[in-house]
Design an enzyme around this catalytic site. Structure first.
Site, short mmCIF file in Angstrom:
data_model
loop_
_atom_site.label_atom_id
_atom_site.label_comp_id
_atom_site.label_asym_id
_atom_site.label_seq_id
_atom_site.Cartn_x
_atom_site.Cartn_y
_atom_site.Cartn_z
N CYS A 104 22.61 17.02 0.51
CA CYS A 104 21.73 15.99 0.93
C CYS A 104 22.80 14.51 0.76
CB CYS A 104 20.78 15.70 -0.16
SG CYS A 104 19.73 13.97 0.18
N PHE A 105 22.91 13.84 1.81
CA PHE A 105 23.77 12.77 1.89
C PHE A 105 23.29 11.51 0.83
CE2 PHE A 105 21.51 11.39 6.33
CZ PHE A 105 20.50 11.36 5.58
#
Length: 166
Positions: free
Chosen positions: A15-16
């Site tokens: 997840c960024f």
């Protein structure tokens, strides 16, 4: 006065939100700038709703603009390997799908060589009994994620993030 030369580094490690947050936590004081978005896929100008399906082949990624006189691409790459499990294909923690794969998207041949060298060193030193599956591929067009994703955990301190090893 000479112009400041900057470079870009683009990393995907789940997840960024968390990737951006942890890079900023450790390197913002030396002037890195980050943005999150999508790279490596088959659709022009994708949005989160499309990418989260896992069908566009984009990775959620963090693009870092940095001054190589203050921090090297090698240092950033070594740090990248500390913040996720590079031996898991298409997931980090509970986040599952091709959009959460591990990847280094290099911007020039020097970055490619450094990424390959660091990956080999990390493989030998830290993962002798598992295979690193991080893809090392040329950077393609980076599409910025929607504004609400930028600096998400700074703006939403109670937000969700995978626990990092650092």
């Amino acid at each position: 006065m000479p112009a400041i030369t900057t470079e870009k580094a683009t990393f995907a490690a789940g997840c960024f939100w968390g990737v951006e947050h942890i890079f900023n936590k450790h390197f913002k004081d030396i002037g890195i700038q980050t943005k999150v978005g999508y790279i490596g896929g088959e659709l022009d100008n994708p949005n989160y709703i499309q990418v989260k399906t896992g069908t566009t082949m984009h990775a959620e990624a963090c693009e870092i603009t940095f001054d190589p006189s203050k921090v090297s691409f090698e240092t950033l790459t070594e740090f990248f390997y500390k913040l996720h499990d590079p031996t898991t294909a298409n997931f980090q923690g509970p986040d599952v799908g091709t959009q959460y794969r591990s990847g280094i998207f290099y911007h020039n041949e020097q970055q490619k060589a450094i990424a390959e060298k660091v990956t080999k060193q990390v493989q030998e030193k830290h993962y002798p009994n598992a295979t690193i599956v991080t893809e090392i591929t040329p950077a393609t067009t980076f599409f910025n994620a929607e504004d609400y994703h930028q600096l998400y955990l700074e703006n939403n301190p109670e937000g969700y993030a995978v626990s990092f090893k650092i």
